[in-house]
Design an enzyme around this catalytic site. Structure first.
Site, short mmCIF file in Angstrom:
data_model
loop_
_atom_site.label_atom_id
_atom_site.label_comp_id
_atom_site.label_asym_id
_atom_site.label_seq_id
_atom_site.Cartn_x
_atom_site.Cartn_y
_atom_site.Cartn_z
N ARG A 108 9.41 19.47 -0.12
CA ARG A 108 10.06 18.18 -0.31
C ARG A 108 11.47 18.39 -0.85
O ARG A 108 12.39 17.63 -0.56
CB ARG A 108 9.25 17.32 -1.30
CG ARG A 108 7.90 16.86 -0.78
CD ARG A 108 7.20 15.98 -1.82
NE ARG A 108 5.89 15.55 -1.35
CZ ARG A 108 4.77 16.21 -1.56
NH1 ARG A 108 4.81 17.37 -2.20
NH2 ARG A 108 3.62 15.75 -1.13
N HIS B 194 6.21 14.37 -7.94
CA HIS B 194 5.57 14.32 -6.62
C HIS B 194 5.93 15.59 -5.86
O HIS B 194 6.71 15.59 -4.93
CB HIS B 194 6.05 13.08 -5.86
CG HIS B 194 5.35 12.85 -4.56
ND1 HIS B 194 3.98 12.78 -4.44
CD2 HIS B 194 5.84 12.67 -3.30
CE1 HIS B 194 3.67 12.57 -3.17
NE2 HIS B 194 4.78 12.51 -2.46
N THR C 189 11.21 7.88 0.15
CA THR C 189 11.97 9.04 0.63
C THR C 189 11.82 10.25 -0.29
O THR C 189 11.90 10.12 -1.51
CB THR C 189 13.46 8.67 0.74
OG1 THR C 189 13.60 7.50 1.55
CG2 THR C 189 14.26 9.81 1.36
N ASN C 190 11.62 11.43 0.29
CA ASN C 190 11.51 12.67 -0.47
C ASN C 190 12.84 13.39 -0.58
O ASN C 190 13.71 13.21 0.28
CB ASN C 190 10.48 13.60 0.20
CG ASN C 190 9.05 13.26 -0.18
OD1 ASN C 190 8.77 12.98 -1.34
ND2 ASN C 190 8.16 13.27 0.79
N GLY D 299 11.12 4.48 10.92
CA GLY D 299 10.37 5.59 11.49
C GLY D 299 8.87 5.34 11.39
O GLY D 299 8.42 4.19 11.38
#
Length: 321
Positions: free
Chosen positions: A90, A177, A121-122, A13
């Site tokens: 997220r 995060h 990746t979240n 992506g």
């Protein structure tokens, strides 16, 4: 001729494509661009190879839908998963992306068990944990991209506040995060001068710095709200490249990343954003900062948030127990 490192990008992506472009421009290694959608990685690989002729890059890029092509990778960066959309945190992505990460981890274990793995990746702290548990890779070879990105946002906002070059700013952001991350003004400097000292000199105020800290915490959400159809990708990709380069070139840089803690900071078997040294063996050392009682309380709150997220998906992780 010396063989280039093999770098596999799982997910083609916006972040995956940007990663491939940056790797090609810096000539860090040959690239395998993987995606489950047929045609997408192949098309992007061809486009990027053609761009490389203009930049003078001889890096080879292969687009594929077959995990077997990642075999023998020296490094892997994982961006596969559902991206954030407006109104989503997220953490809203957790169930879908856990399933995706389990599949990725199984294939990394099968085809590239010696690779250094960076997860983007979240929700990040959970996804990198899933990768570790499902792949069985050593904990020093699996890290998450978090603090470098969060610090880059903090750096920008501080540079704007003090009207200085971003190259003069060095900031520190710890914790998960997410919205409970802990930007540390006390460990952030402008040309070596701590932010609290600059406040005392009248160059800013506690109120302004608190606003910047809040904006940093919501840095990703701010971009999601503006884009409306996706999330940040230039800065996340650039952040992962810095981590990758430190590994491939044994630069031994100290970077804030989601690292697997085994007692450091009083945390056991969780991924949390802390400063680490990255070299050719992966994570060489976790750097433990001396935190004030207030900073430690904020850090512990952030850690608790990560723990709660892990609890929600532990039934999906076979190696949890």
């Amino acid at each position: 001729m010396k063989q280039n490192p093999k770098i596999s990008l799982i997910g083609s992506g916006n972040i995956g494509g940007t990663l491939a472009h940056l790797i090609s421009l810096r000539e860090l290694g040959d690239i395998v661009l993987f995606d489950v959608t047929e045609g997408v990685p192949q098309g992007k690989a061809l486009d990027l190879m053609q761009a490389g002729t203009i930049a003078g890059s001889d890096i080879k890029i292969k687009g594929t839908n077959d995990y077997k092509d990642i075999e023998g990778s020296d490094a892997i960066i994982i961006t596969a998963g559902l991206p954030r959309k407006p109104g989503m945190s997220r953490d809203d992505l957790i169930s879908i992306n856990t399933g995706i990460m389990k599949t990725v981890a199984a294939n990394v274990k099968k085809y590239a068990p010696d690779a250094f793995v960076i997860v983007i990746t979240n929700p990040l702290d959970v996804m990198v944990y899933v990768m570790l548990k499902e792949s069985g890779l050593p904990h020093n070879k699996v890290i998450g991209m978090a603090g470098v990105l969060d610090s880059s946002r903090f750096n920008l906002f501080l540079a704007e506040e003090f009207k200085v070059s971003v190259s003069n700013v060095n900031s520190m952001v710890l914790g998960g995060h997410g919205d409970a991350m802990v930007p540390l003004a006390r460990y952030s400097t402008i040309s070596g001068v701590p932010i609290p000292d600059l406040i005392k000199m009248g160059l800013s105020s506690n109120e302004n710095i608190e606003k910047i800290i809040d904006r940093t915490r919501n840095g990703g959400g701010e971009i999601v709200a503006l884009l409306k159809t996706g999330s940040a990708y230039y800065a996340p990709a650039a952040s992962a490249i810095e981590m990758l380069e430190s590994y491939l070139k044994d630069k031994r840089q100290i970077l804030t990343c989601a690292a697997h803690l085994q007692g450091e900071y009083g945390v056991h078997d969780l991924y949390v954003g802390v400063p680490i040294m990255i070299g050719k063996e992966g994570v060489l050392k976790v750097i433990e900062l001396q935190l004030t009682a207030e900073e430690k309380a904020l850090f512990d709150k952030s850690v608790e948030g990560v723990k709660k997220l892990i609890e929600t998906i532990k039934e999906m992780i076979k190696s949890y127990y």
